[in-house]
Scaffold this active site. Structure first.
Site, short mmCIF file in Angstrom:
data_model
loop_
_atom_site.label_atom_id
_atom_site.label_comp_id
_atom_site.label_asym_id
_atom_site.label_seq_id
_atom_site.Cartn_x
_atom_site.Cartn_y
_atom_site.Cartn_z
N ARG A 103 -23.96 -58.15 29.02
CA ARG A 103 -25.11 -58.90 29.52
C ARG A 103 -25.66 -59.85 28.45
O ARG A 103 -26.46 -60.74 28.74
CB ARG A 103 -26.21 -57.99 30.02
CG ARG A 103 -26.82 -57.08 28.98
CD ARG A 103 -27.78 -56.12 29.61
NE ARG A 103 -28.91 -56.81 30.19
CZ ARG A 103 -29.94 -57.28 29.49
NH1 ARG A 103 -29.95 -57.15 28.18
NH2 ARG A 103 -30.94 -57.89 30.08
N GLU B 275 -12.78 -31.41 23.83
CA GLU B 275 -13.61 -31.23 22.64
C GLU B 275 -13.50 -32.42 21.68
O GLU B 275 -13.98 -32.36 20.55
CB GLU B 275 -13.18 -29.94 21.91
CG GLU B 275 -13.35 -28.68 22.74
CD GLU B 275 -14.76 -28.53 23.25
OE1 GLU B 275 -14.93 -28.31 24.47
OE2 GLU B 275 -15.71 -28.69 22.45
N ASP C 262 -36.25 -58.81 27.30
CA ASP C 262 -36.01 -57.42 27.71
C ASP C 262 -36.57 -56.43 26.69
O ASP C 262 -36.75 -56.76 25.52
CB ASP C 262 -34.50 -57.18 27.80
CG ASP C 262 -33.95 -57.66 29.13
OD1 ASP C 262 -34.75 -57.84 30.05
OD2 ASP C 262 -32.75 -57.88 29.22
N PRO D 35 -20.60 -37.66 20.61
CA PRO D 35 -21.94 -37.13 20.36
C PRO D 35 -22.28 -37.16 18.86
O PRO D 35 -23.43 -37.15 18.47
CB PRO D 35 -21.86 -35.68 20.85
CG PRO D 35 -20.63 -35.60 21.67
CD PRO D 35 -19.70 -36.67 21.20
C1 LIG Z 1 -15.05 -35.77 24.19
O1 LIG Z 1 -15.62 -37.05 24.26
C2 LIG Z 1 -16.99 -37.13 24.38
C3 LIG Z 1 -17.73 -36.01 24.80
C4 LIG Z 1 -19.12 -36.13 24.91
C5 LIG Z 1 -19.76 -37.34 24.61
N1 LIG Z 1 -21.13 -37.60 24.63
C6 LIG Z 1 -21.41 -38.84 24.24
C7 LIG Z 1 -22.77 -39.41 24.13
O2 LIG Z 1 -22.89 -40.57 23.66
O3 LIG Z 1 -23.72 -38.70 24.50
S1 LIG Z 1 -20.03 -39.76 23.87
C8 LIG Z 1 -18.99 -38.42 24.20
C9 LIG Z 1 -17.60 -38.34 24.09
#
Ligand SMILES: COc1ccc2nc(C(=O)O)sc2c1
Length: 246
Positions: free
Chosen positions: A161, A119, A176, A92
């Site tokens: 792709r 986490e 696309d 994230p």
């Molecule tokens: C713990 O590993 C994670 C947790 C949440 C997460 N959310 C992602 C996203 O790209 O929204 S990649 C990702 C990896």
């Protein structure tokens, strides 16, 4: 292209055996190797996580299994003549995935994906990986998933792709959404009238220049309404004065 995916849920990637990507793998355009992180643990419970230093909720993925697994991935790449795969770590906290990034990844001979859970992965894993590989932390959007597996599926599909021979009609890839920096406009097929709804007349006209003009205008209008920032990001001169006024 060779793709290595490290996860504690290798079965999550069964979808990569299906459809376009499955066919590309069968034809040798793409080679996917799944690595189970637990295969690189050495305790009876095959432990991959532990409590976070400094306290806080949840668990953090231990560095030792990751270090050993990524060493094995690198050794396999070296055996096959690739000095260092690009390691993509879905998180994230990563940079947002874009079509431009997907195009850049599609030019790589070898991609490796590190799928975190809990986490996240002990930060030292990435620091150590950067000693030997290019590492990119990537997010697929401003929301949080339960782990990196779903994001890896998205990235692999967006990249695969683009590989020659994966999508039957390469022209469709070029048109696309995002391929030209715009969202795709509406698409229609038979019947010409459905539940009283008609296909736009221009699409039935056979006038290819007018159809192309209409489709581009529809793409610009849709982009202006839904993703105006994409218009701002277009190279100067991308839109004619008429298109700017749409
Ligand atoms: C713990 O590993 C994670 C947790 C949440 C997460 N959310 C992602 C996203 O790209 O929204 S990649 C990702 C990896």
């Amino acid at each position: 292209m060779h793709v290595d995916i490290v996860s504690i849920f290798p079965e999550y990637f069964r979808p990569l055996e299906l459809s376009l990507i499955g066919k590309a793998r069968a034809r040798g355009v793409l080679d996917v190797h799944l690595w189970d992180l637990r295969d690189f643990t050495h305790d009876p419970h095959r432990t991959v996580d532990d409590t976070p230093y400094g306290g806080g909720p949840g668990m953090v993925m231990r560095p030792e299994p990751w270090g050993e697994t990524l060493d094995a991935v690198r050794a396999e790449a070296a055996r096959l003549g690739v000095d260092a795969p690009l390691l993509i770590v879905p998180t994230p906290a990563g940079e947002l995935l874009t079509q431009r990034a997907a195009e850049r990844y599609a030019a790589e001979p070898w991609l490796a994906f590190a799928c975190g859970r809990y986490e996240g992965i002990d930060e030292r894993v990435l620091l150590d990986a950067r000693r030997h590989m290019r590492v990119e932390e990537v997010s697929i959007g401003d929301y949080v998933l339960a782990g990196g597996e779903a994001a890896t599926l998205v990235i692999v599909e967006a990249v695969a792709r683009l590989l020659p021979g994966v999508v039957g009609n390469q022209a469709s890839v070029l048109d696309d959404s995002h391929a030209q920096g715009l969202l795709e406009g509406p698409a229609y097929t038979k019947p010409a009238v459905w539940r009283g709804l008609e296909v736009p007349e221009v699409l039935l006209s056979g006038n290819h220049a007018a159809i192309a003009r209409w489709r581009r205008e529809q793409a610009i209008r849709r982009t202006a309404v839904r993703r105006p920032e994409l218009l701002d990001a277009l190279p100067p001169g991308s839109l004619t004065p008429h298109e700017e006024a749409l």
